[in-house]
Design a protein around this motif. Structure first.
Motif, PDB file in Angstrom:
ATOM      1  N   VAL A  99      15.323  33.727 -33.769  1.00 48.37           N
ATOM      2  CA  VAL A  99      16.111  34.650 -32.942  1.00 48.37           C
ATOM      3  C   VAL A  99      15.190  35.556 -32.140  1.00 48.37           C
ATOM      4  CG1 VAL A  99      17.634  36.642 -33.027  1.00 48.37           C
ATOM      5  CG2 VAL A  99      18.178  34.619 -34.347  1.00 48.37           C
ATOM      6  N   SER A 100      14.189  36.132 -32.826  1.00 42.18           N
ATOM      7  CA  SER A 100      13.278  37.023 -32.115  1.00 42.18           C
ATOM      8  C   SER A 100      12.598  36.302 -30.968  1.00 42.18           C
ATOM      9  CB  SER A 100      12.227  37.571 -33.074  1.00 42.18           C
ATOM     10  OG  SER A 100      12.852  38.383 -34.024  1.00 42.18           O
ATOM     11  N   ALA A 101      12.172  35.069 -31.224  1.00 37.44           N
ATOM     12  CA  ALA A 101      11.464  34.317 -30.188  1.00 37.44           C
ATOM     13  C   ALA A 101      12.389  34.001 -29.020  1.00 37.44           C
ATOM     14  CB  ALA A 101      10.890  33.033 -30.775  1.00 37.44           C
ATOM     15  N   ILE A 102      13.628  33.591 -29.331  1.00 37.42           N
ATOM     16  CA  ILE A 102      14.565  33.246 -28.251  1.00 37.42           C
ATOM     17  C   ILE A 102      14.877  34.469 -27.408  1.00 37.42           C
ATOM     18  CG2 ILE A 102      16.928  32.510 -27.759  1.00 37.42           C
ATOM     19  CD1 ILE A 102      16.755  30.656 -30.138  1.00 37.42           C
ATOM     20  N   VAL A 103      15.186  35.588 -28.105  1.00 42.91           N
ATOM     21  CA  VAL A 103      15.500  36.817 -27.366  1.00 42.91           C
ATOM     22  C   VAL A 103      14.321  37.224 -26.495  1.00 42.91           C
ATOM     23  CG1 VAL A 103      15.948  39.281 -27.619  1.00 42.91           C
ATOM     24  CG2 VAL A 103      17.189  37.671 -29.009  1.00 42.91           C
ATOM     25  N   ALA A 104      13.110  37.199 -27.086  1.00 43.81           N
ATOM     26  CA  ALA A 104      11.940  37.616 -26.315  1.00 43.81           C
ATOM     27  C   ALA A 104      11.738  36.703 -25.115  1.00 43.81           C
ATOM     28  CB  ALA A 104      10.702  37.610 -27.212  1.00 43.81           C
ATOM     29  N   LEU A 105      11.883  35.398 -25.323  1.00 39.56           N
ATOM     30  CA  LEU A 105      11.650  34.449 -24.240  1.00 39.56           C
ATOM     31  C   LEU A 105      12.625  34.674 -23.077  1.00 39.56           C
ATOM     32  CD1 LEU A 105       9.898  31.910 -23.639  1.00 39.56           C
ATOM     33  CD2 LEU A 105      11.885  30.568 -24.288  1.00 39.56           C
ATOM     34  N   TYR A 106      13.912  34.652 -23.389  1.00 37.87           N
ATOM     35  CA  TYR A 106      14.909  34.827 -22.326  1.00 37.87           C
ATOM     36  C   TYR A 106      14.754  36.177 -21.644  1.00 37.87           C
ATOM     37  CZ  TYR A 106      17.742  30.720 -23.342  1.00 37.87           C
ATOM     38  OH  TYR A 106      18.186  29.442 -23.483  1.00 37.87           O
ATOM     39  N   ALA A 107      14.654  37.230 -22.470  1.00 41.76           N
ATOM     40  CA  ALA A 107      14.621  38.580 -21.907  1.00 41.76           C
ATOM     41  C   ALA A 107      13.417  38.751 -21.000  1.00 41.76           C
ATOM     42  CB  ALA A 107      14.592  39.607 -23.032  1.00 41.76           C
ATOM     43  N   ILE A 108      12.269  38.228 -21.444  1.00 42.12           N
ATOM     44  CA  ILE A 108      11.059  38.441 -20.656  1.00 42.12           C
ATOM     45  C   ILE A 108      11.101  37.618 -19.378  1.00 42.12           C
ATOM     46  CG2 ILE A 108       8.588  38.005 -20.653  1.00 42.12           C
ATOM     47  CD1 ILE A 108       8.623  38.907 -23.592  1.00 42.12           C
ATOM     48  N   VAL A 109      11.549  36.365 -19.489  1.00 38.27           N
ATOM     49  CA  VAL A 109      11.588  35.526 -18.293  1.00 38.27           C
ATOM     50  C   VAL A 109      12.552  36.113 -17.262  1.00 38.27           C
ATOM     51  CG1 VAL A 109      12.359  33.301 -17.406  1.00 38.27           C
ATOM     52  CG2 VAL A 109      10.870  33.397 -19.402  1.00 38.27           C
ATOM     53  N   PHE A 110      13.754  36.492 -17.700  1.00 38.88           N
ATOM     54  CA  PHE A 110      14.739  36.977 -16.728  1.00 38.88           C
ATOM     55  C   PHE A 110      14.370  38.341 -16.173  1.00 38.88           C
ATOM     56  CE2 PHE A 110      17.601  33.789 -18.686  1.00 38.88           C
ATOM     57  CZ  PHE A 110      17.895  33.110 -17.525  1.00 38.88           C
ATOM     58  N   SER A 111      14.024  39.296 -17.055  1.00 36.29           N
ATOM     59  CA  SER A 111      13.714  40.624 -16.521  1.00 36.29           C
ATOM     60  C   SER A 111      12.449  40.551 -15.686  1.00 36.29           C
ATOM     61  CB  SER A 111      13.573  41.653 -17.642  1.00 36.29           C
ATOM     62  OG  SER A 111      12.591  41.273 -18.558  1.00 36.29           O
ATOM     63  N   GLY A 112      11.490  39.702 -16.095  1.00 31.77           N
ATOM     64  CA  GLY A 112      10.272  39.553 -15.311  1.00 31.77           C
ATOM     65  C   GLY A 112      10.566  38.962 -13.944  1.00 31.77           C
ATOM     66  N   ALA A 113      11.392  37.928 -13.912  1.00 31.52           N
ATOM     67  CA  ALA A 113      11.676  37.262 -12.636  1.00 31.52           C
ATOM     68  C   ALA A 113      12.442  38.189 -11.693  1.00 31.52           C
ATOM     69  CB  ALA A 113      12.474  35.992 -12.884  1.00 31.52           C
ATOM     70  N   ILE A 114      13.502  38.825 -12.239  1.00 27.85           N
ATOM     71  CA  ILE A 114      14.307  39.702 -11.381  1.00 27.85           C
ATOM     72  C   ILE A 114      13.471  40.890 -10.909  1.00 27.85           C
ATOM     73  CG2 ILE A 114      16.310  41.229 -11.347  1.00 27.85           C
ATOM     74  CD1 ILE A 114      17.626  39.359 -13.367  1.00 27.85           C
ATOM     75  N   GLY A 115      12.794  41.529 -11.851  1.00 29.40           N
ATOM     76  CA  GLY A 115      12.000  42.709 -11.505  1.00 29.40           C
ATOM     77  C   GLY A 115      10.896  42.386 -10.514  1.00 29.40           C
ATOM     78  N   THR A 116      10.224  41.241 -10.724  1.00 28.36           N
ATOM     79  CA  THR A 116       9.126  40.884  -9.829  1.00 28.36           C
ATOM     80  C   THR A 116       9.641  40.599  -8.424  1.00 28.36           C
ATOM     81  OG1 THR A 116       8.027  39.894 -11.711  1.00 28.36           O
ATOM     82  CG2 THR A 116       7.185  39.325  -9.548  1.00 28.36           C
ATOM     83  N   MET A 117      10.719  39.814  -8.340  1.00 25.89           N
ATOM     84  CA  MET A 117      11.273  39.494  -7.027  1.00 25.89           C
ATOM     85  C   MET A 117      11.671  40.760  -6.269  1.00 25.89           C
ATOM     86  SD  MET A 117      11.563  36.788  -5.519  1.00 25.89           S
ATOM     87  CE  MET A 117      10.123  35.895  -5.670  1.00 25.89           C
ATOM     88  N   LEU A 118      12.420  41.629  -6.963  1.00 21.07           N
ATOM     89  CA  LEU A 118      12.864  42.852  -6.294  1.00 21.07           C
ATOM     90  C   LEU A 118      11.676  43.739  -5.961  1.00 21.07           C
ATOM     91  CD1 LEU A 118      16.134  43.628  -8.246  1.00 21.07           C
ATOM     92  CD2 LEU A 118      15.897  42.857  -5.904  1.00 21.07           C
ATOM     93  N   GLY A 119      10.676  43.767  -6.847  1.00 20.87           N
ATOM     94  CA  GLY A 119       9.489  44.571  -6.590  1.00 20.87           C
ATOM     95  C   GLY A 119       8.739  44.077  -5.367  1.00 20.87           C
ATOM     96  N   ILE A 120       8.608  42.751  -5.256  1.00 14.08           N
ATOM     97  CA  ILE A 120       7.921  42.185  -4.085  1.00 14.08           C
ATOM     98  C   ILE A 120       8.702  42.500  -2.813  1.00 14.08           C
ATOM     99  CG2 ILE A 120       7.279  40.049  -2.936  1.00 14.08           C
ATOM    100  CD1 ILE A 120       6.490  38.862  -5.558  1.00 14.08           C
ATOM    101  N   ILE A 121      10.026  42.295  -2.890  1.00 15.27           N
ATOM    102  CA  ILE A 121      10.854  42.548  -1.701  1.00 15.27           C
ATOM    103  C   ILE A 121      10.762  44.013  -1.287  1.00 15.27           C
ATOM    104  CG2 ILE A 121      13.236  42.615  -0.872  1.00 15.27           C
ATOM    105  CD1 ILE A 121      13.753  40.120  -2.585  1.00 15.27           C
TER     106      ILE A 121
END
Lengths: 300, 304
Positions: A99-121
């Protein structure tokens, strides 16, 4: 001062410091123990049902509240003891790693992707787009993350997906702000201007010229986020707003063991120690990566 | 100075307004609150009547304006569970949370200030090492687990302190330590790096060369300047304690705002959840605003 090794690249002599990269690190200072601990967690997460010595959900009331093996009454069958329903604590910890691994994986990938895209824009276009994105990020930060989690949990059914949604909503601002400030300085570089003059579109500039330059920062941020995500998931599950039975997670184990604190000390101690080791490891690895890849950010 | 104040206040207002939009939108995501408020077999006429009473039959933007209008007037609706106005309930529980957060803050400073200063003065010594270990451990354990371990050691095993309730100073000690543990790490680090920077400055070297006692140099001249960076981040930590209180209050059955909201989530008591979250957000924004303002008062160099 240390003696300059003979293999020092020629560039150093000319005065150009070679950019330290992930593939040229020295073996000294590598945090082997944290890496080993994280590896163990990942193996337990992937291994799933085949690794735990006992069935993590197997009820056995006759074996309830067995202490760890070194205490009187404990046995090697249940190394870290059993809980109120006779379930093996060690097996549940191993099962909870998933559970910890799944939560960490999804949360990091999604928040990283969204945050990075918006940050770049935000950083690249500036102006009203930047103002809007930063404003939204500020508003999101105005709601404390646990309060946000509570209100989302009140509206959605609690579970793994709720935990991921809350963490993504909380953490994208973190990536967004840091990436934005990096882009603000990167976009003034000559090679970005040249690319623009050469007729590159924004997408080409993003992916070929900006993204590779923030890769190090992203890697550091993501590693440091692992520990925070695990703490957050544990807190939510402990409150009963995260992972729900029959699934198991470390936070949920602590919540279950809490009522029996007076006669089963191992129930609240063992999962907490695992949480601590995991967070400690990912923080140490994050710090090490930061020192390695980005010496400017090194703290005193 | 006035411009700074006005801008800060405006920003804070926009943030609070935005937060209320988010709270409203998320709480409407769940679909029809009426379905949860009435028993399963309620007749359609009762459902319609309640929808009308709550204004749920109107367009969504109108509902939002209504929500905002009522919120500004302090009306979040009645708590289903406690049969009293939600805001009154939240405000009634707030002082206990403020007391706990203040005690936790005092604890974290009491540990971080000496530790930070000493680990800067004796850089690389065992004090520095201890500071480092505390910092690493503090950020790797969830506050509720610190609470559980404190209960296990001091309440269950040693029986020195009560494990739960709120009846005097003895009851606040364990929850305050649990809540104040996390920020110790960051505060120590900030004080330490601030001290290292100041101790390296010319006026300290000057003071040392004319024979000023080291104790005076450290605690009077260097310490006060090293405090500045901490002040900027203090609001963030105080605010994060209000958030952390949700969990710690639940562990220690502390009768504050956090525990009330957590219980309201389980009771599906939406008015209380909304009021509690919005009040927490307002406190969060205000404490950050206060720090921004106080910073420009304390440090004349950054005044525009």
């Amino acid at each position: 001062m240390s003696v300059i090794p003979a293999s020092t690249p020629v560039t150093a002599a000319v005065g150009i410091t070679p950019r330290p990269s992930l593939f040229r690190f020295r073996l000294k200072g590598v945090p082997w123990l944290p890496l080993l601990i994280l590896l163990l967690i990942i193996v337990s997460a992937i291994g799933g049902e085949s690794i735990p010595p006992q069935d993590p959900n197997g009820l056995n009331l006759a074996a309830a509240f067995r202490p760890p093996f070194w205490q009187a009454g404990g046995s090697y069958e249940y190394l870290l003891g059993t809980d109120n329903l006779g379930r093996d604590v060690l097996s549940r910890i191993i099962a909870g790693a998933r559970v910890s691994a799944i939560v960490a994986l999804y949360a990091i990938v999604f928040s990283g992707a969204i945050g990075t895209m918006l940050g770049i824009i935000a950083g690249y276009f500036g102006g009203i787009v930047d103002a809007l994105i930063i404003r939204i990020a500020e508003i999101m930060m105005a709601i404390p993350s646990l309060a946000l989690a509570l209100i989302i949990s009140a509206s959605m059914a609690p579970g793994l997906s709720t935990v991921v949604v809350v963490i993504v909503l909380t953490y994208w601002t973190w990536y967004c702000r840091i990436i934005r400030s990096e882009i603000l300085s990167l976009r003034e570089r000559d090679y970005v201007s040249f690319a623009k003059i050469a007729g590159c579109g924004p997408l080409t500039i993003f992916f070929r010229h900006l993204l590779p330059n923030i890769f190090n920062t992203l890697l550091i941020l993501m590693t440091l986020q692992v520990g925070q995500v695990i703490l957050f998931e544990a807190s939510l599950s402990f409150l009963g707003l995260g992972i729900q039975a029959p699934d198991t997670s470390w936070g949920l184990m602590l919540a279950d063991a809490r009522q029996y604190i007076t006669y089963a000390w191992w129930g609240i101690t063992m999962p907490g120690i695992v949480i601590m080791l995991t967070c400690l490891s990912s923080n140490l690895i994050g710090d090490w990566l930061r020192d390695l890849l980005d010496p400017k950010r090194r703290q005193l | 100075m006035k411009a700074v104040f006005a801008k800060g206040l405006l920003n804070a207002l926009v943030s609070i307004l935005g937060a209320s939009v988010i709270i409203f939108v998320i709480s409407r995501l769940s679909g029809d609150p009426v379905a949860l408020m009435l028993p399963m077999d309620a007749p359609q006429s009762a459902i319609n009547a309640l929808r009308q009473e709550l204004g749920l039959d109107r367009p969504i933007w109108e509902q939002f304006l209504l929500f905002l209008w009522k919120a500004v007037h302090g009306d979040f609706g009645q708590s289903y569970r406690w049969q009293m106005p939600a805001l009154a309930l939240v405000l009634e529980r707030l002082p206990a949370t403020m007391f706990l957060a203040t005690a936790a803050f005092a604890f974290s400073l009491a540990l971080a200030l000496p530790l930070g200063v000493l680990s800067a003065v004796y850089r690389g010594s065992w004090v520095d090492q201890i500071g480092r270990v505390i910092a690493m451990l503090g950020q790797a354990v969830p506050s509720f687990w610190v609470g559980l371990i404190l209960i296990l050691v001091f309440a269950v095993t040693l029986q020195w302190l009560p494990a739960f309730g709120a009846d005097g100073v003895r009851h606040v000690i364990l929850p305050a330590i649990a809540l104040g543990w996390y920020p110790v790490a960051a505060q120590t680090r900030i004080i330490r790096s601030g001290m290292l920077e100041v101790l390296d400055s010319d006026y300290i070297r000057m003071g040392r060369s004319v024979g000023t006692p080291e104790r005076l140099l450290i605690w009077k001249y260097a310490f006060r300047n090293a405090l500045l960076p901490l002040v900027t981040i203090m609001g963030v930590y105080f605010a994060s304690m209000l958030s952390g209180a949700f969990v710690v209050e639940t562990v220690f059955a502390w009768p504050g705002l956090g525990r009330t909201v957590v219980e309201a989530v389980f009771a599906r008591d939406y008015p209380v959840v909304q009021a509690g979250v919005l009040i927490t957000s307002i406190l969060f924004v205000l404490s950050n605003l206060l720090v921004d303002l106080s910073y420009s008062i304390i440090d004349p160099r950054i005044r525009p």
